[in-house]
Structures are given as C-alpha cells and as structure tokens.
Design an enzyme around this catalytic site. Sequence first.
Site, PDB file in Angstrom:
ATOM      1  N   SER A 112       8.622 -13.812 -21.403  1.00 48.85           N
ATOM      2  CA  SER A 112       9.612 -13.079 -20.619  1.00 48.85           C
ATOM      3  C   SER A 112      10.525 -14.224 -19.931  1.00 48.85           C
ATOM      4  CB  SER A 112       9.228 -12.266 -19.502  1.00 48.85           C
ATOM      5  OG  SER A 112       8.315 -12.909 -18.708  1.00 48.85           O
ATOM      6  N   SER A 134       4.256 -15.938 -21.033  1.00 43.34           N
ATOM      7  CA  SER A 134       5.783 -15.855 -20.739  1.00 43.34           C
ATOM      8  C   SER A 134       6.488 -17.266 -20.333  1.00 43.34           C
ATOM      9  CB  SER A 134       5.982 -15.246 -19.685  1.00 43.34           C
ATOM     10  OG  SER A 134       5.953 -13.606 -20.105  1.00 43.34           O
ATOM     11  N   LYS A 149      13.375 -18.767 -12.399  1.00 43.49           N
ATOM     12  CA  LYS A 149      13.266 -17.186 -13.168  1.00 43.49           C
ATOM     13  C   LYS A 149      13.692 -16.138 -12.059  1.00 43.49           C
ATOM     14  CE  LYS A 149      10.201 -14.614 -15.667  1.00 43.49           C
ATOM     15  NZ  LYS A 149       8.863 -14.724 -16.365  1.00 43.49           N
TER      16      LYS A 149
HETATM   17  N1  GLN Z   1       4.503 -10.885 -23.360  1.00 43.91           N
HETATM   18  C1  GLN Z   1       3.457 -10.521 -22.532  1.00 43.91           C
HETATM   19  C2  GLN Z   1       3.746  -9.292 -21.732  1.00 43.91           C
HETATM   20  O1  GLN Z   1       4.827  -8.562 -22.420  1.00 43.91           O
HETATM   21  C3  GLN Z   1       3.235 -11.546 -21.358  1.00 43.91           C
HETATM   22  C4  GLN Z   1       4.381 -11.577 -20.329  1.00 43.91           C
HETATM   23  C5  GLN Z   1       4.189 -12.396 -19.025  1.00 43.91           C
HETATM   24  O2  GLN Z   1       3.443 -13.751 -19.489  1.00 43.91           O
HETATM   25  N2  GLN Z   1       4.795 -12.136 -18.371  1.00 43.91           N
HETATM   26  O3  GLN Z   1       3.215  -8.760 -21.052  1.00 43.91           O
END
Ligand code: GLN
Length: 497
Positions: free
Chosen positions: A155, A179, A80
């Site tokens: 994400s 994410s 990532k």
């Molecule tokens: N979807 C969640 C957010 O927008 C989780 C994001 C993540 O785990 N980095 O914060």
Amino acid sequence: METVDQLGSVEIASAVASGELSAVEVAEASLAAIEAREPAVQAFIEVSAALALDAARATDAKRAAGERLGPLAGVPVAFKDNMHLIGTHTTCASRMLEDYESVFTATCVRRMLDAGATPVGKANMDEFAFGSSTETSYFHPTMNPWDTGRVPGGSSGGSAAAVAAGEVPLALGSDTGGSIRQPASFCGVVGLKPSYGAVSRYGVVAFGSSLDQVGPLGRTVADVAVAMDALTAGGRDPLDSTSRDLDAAFSATLDQGIEGMRFGVVADLMEAEGLTEEVRAGLRLAERALEDAGATRVEVELPNISSAIAAYYVLGPCEAFSNLARFDGVRYGYQEPGCATLAEQTAKSRARGFGMEAKRRQMLGAYLLASGVYEQYYYPAQQVRSLITADYERAFESCDVILMPTSPRAAFAFGEISDPTQMYLSDTFTISNNIAGSCAISVPVGLGAQSGLPIAAQLQGPAFADALLLRFARVLEVQVGTLGVAPSFAGKGSVPR
Ligand code: GLN
C-alpha cells in the site's frame, strides 16, 4: 550531468553540512522534480512546499549559526499519508478523512525532522493501507515510474514511486503485510520493514496493531540505514507501548561485510504459486552475490509459512475492524448531512466514507469476531501465528538471515488483478515476517529478463537484527550492481544541479 535528484540522502546531508549545497536549493530541486513528474507519476496526495521551504531555511540558518546538523540535514522526505504531520492533512487516501487536518505530528515524522529532513509532502497509498497496488486510493492512482501503465505496488505505492521517480531520495511507509517491501520491489528501490517495536507508531493511523510497522524506502541501503539512525535516535518512545530501545548503530556498521556468516534458503518457497522465472533468476543472482562476499548458503525450512496468508486475512481484518470503528463521522471523518438519527448518520457516513476494500476488510473482521465464529477462526489463526514464529526461531538457529523473493512477480498492469484473493497472493512472501514480528528488507537485483521491470530479493532477519540485515542488504546491492539504480524516467524533466 549530476543532478540533485540523483543524489542519495547521505550525499545530500553531507553536501548541506559542508555548505556545498544549501537545504533550500535541495528543497527547490525536489519541488521542481515533483512539479515536472507528478503529472505522470501522481505519487503525492499533498505537496507541502511551504513547510518544506521553512524547514530548509531553518536548516540553513542552523548551519550559518555554526550549529551541528543532523544526519538528514536538507534531505527531502515524503511521508505516507497515514502519518500525522502538523500543517498537512492526513487522509489515509480515504474519502472518510479527506478534510482531516493533522492535529499533532507522529513520532516517526518528528524524528526525521529532528534529524534535519525537509518534509515535501504526503504520499499516496491504498485506502487505510488495504491493498497491494495503490489502486484503492480514493483520490487517484499512482503510476510506476518504470512503466506508467503499471502499478507501483502497495500500500505504500506513493512512497516507493516518489523515490523511484527521483522526486525524493527517501520516504517513509508502513508495512502490515508487505506494504513497504512489495512497492519497493515493484519500483526498484530499497524498502525496510523494521522489527516490530523498532520504530514508534505513535501518530500513524492503525490498521493491524499487532502487525503494523513503520519503515524507510530509499534509493540505496545507505539511505535506509541513515533513516533508521534517525528513527531510533532517542530510543524507546513512551507514547507507543510496543516500542523498544534499540541498541544499534545502523550506518556505522553498514560496511562491516558478511564474511563467515550464513544465509538460509527455503527450497519449498521456490515452488510457490505464481513465482515467475525471472524472479527465480534474480534470486539465484542474489545467492551467488552473497556467496561471493564470503557467506555460506544453508537450507532451512519454514513448514508453516504456507498458512501465513490465511492467518493474516483473519488477524488483519479483525484488528482493522476494531481500529476503524472510530471513524463514525461524529468526532472526525466524513459526516453524511441531513440524517434524522445518529444510527442513520453513522451508517450512511461509514457507507459513503469508506471504499470497497475498506468495507470488505471491516465486514470480514466484524464477522470473524462474532461469538461462535471467533473460536473457529481467530483462535486457530493465533495458533498458526505461534507456529510460524517458532519456525523462524528454529530456522535462525542455523542461519543469520533468510533469502527469498519479495514479490512473486514484477509490477502488474492497472486493472490486471481484480479478484481480491488473487491480489492477496501478492503477499505470499512478505506476510509471515509481520506475523513473526521480525525484520525484512527488499533490495533490487536488476531488471527481469522477460518483463524488463525491477526484480527484487528479500532478506529476512530475526527480531532486532535490523543492523545486521542492512549489512547483508548492502553487500547485495553492491555485488549485484544495483546500487542506486533509477528508472530512465528519472532522466526526464531532470533538475540540473
Ligand atoms: N497487501 C496487504 C494487505 O492488503 C498488506 C497491506 C499492508 O502491509 N498495509 O493487507
């Protein structure tokens, strides 16, 4: 015909160790798959072909010299793009860091490389990991390999899509509120969010430091287990004060089964807002699978879990605001040219360097941390955190793991969810686990009867029960018959072995 892009990490590493395949051959196959499929998938921000081939050549040379190869020998891995790797940029999918060159290598990346992995590139993500669809990336969207009109989740959407498209068998992602797991579920791959402290975050750009955790996404549970062996080898990382020694053998215990164990089910969660019928059906399948393997179903309660999203959207933005304050365009990051004063330069660099969602989170965090406001929101959110943690402790007295959905629904279409608060509901089932710091995994359970898209079940375990969690996950993928499922897309432009 068997193709390199359909092999899992374990098969690749053993074929490389035995000399049946060379690491260079595997790297070339992965790079060819990337070249063929990236126009449709766009999972990568940067492909590091030269680094990959160098690493693969080094692996082959080690073998030729009779040295012992690591458990990920020759396995192509995507990282990532919030993970530092010397020789690549680390952009966090933000204009702010568009030109930022990594000056060191993250511990998680280093450990994968030490285990023999071949670094093929940096995966797309939501900007600074804020989001559930990868649509907030500054560079480009990533398409879901099962249906390119749909998002891969987020994400860590690039990591999940790269695995699902057969570009790599393994990727690393990060999970602050879901994410790793939600994109794994959307893309039909396995995604583990390890216990908080299980994997070092040194060299991973921070979002919410009390919640962030790094973990693997792979085609199978075995892929994820071998990645955990690599990530935890060497024990605690002195460079991350939250990291812990894990006395666990992930691959070695994977096939020990779950006979006589108990899994918990939370009745209330099955009534959660937006939960689709096909996901419910997938969960019923998973329950039967675990029972068939000799585990007992018990009912448990997590009474405070309904407050998890509210608490997360206080704690997360507060921590993000403080972590992202360093991006001021002075030492690093986008710098607005031609400003008369430092104040003007900071304001304009931040205004133009960050996208909408990153600004929303930081503004929310700045507000919530203001005196007078802080007491009203941050304190209660911390109290909710204690209650949720206590809920889990109580629940795990009567079961070994808890079974629940990963996402309320299958992958949605691009642009389908534009209201941020609706987007936040994607994390209904994932956030409480980050809040409690325990471990959780998303496992595919087939294609939804209505959508025809991947559906997943989530298993959550107590903190540092990651190895046991993987045993349950392994049983699930075998019993349900989703072991190593790949989208039909993986057949297109496939690379013959
Ligand atoms: N979807 C969640 C957010 O927008 C989780 C994001 C993540 O785990 N980095 O914060």
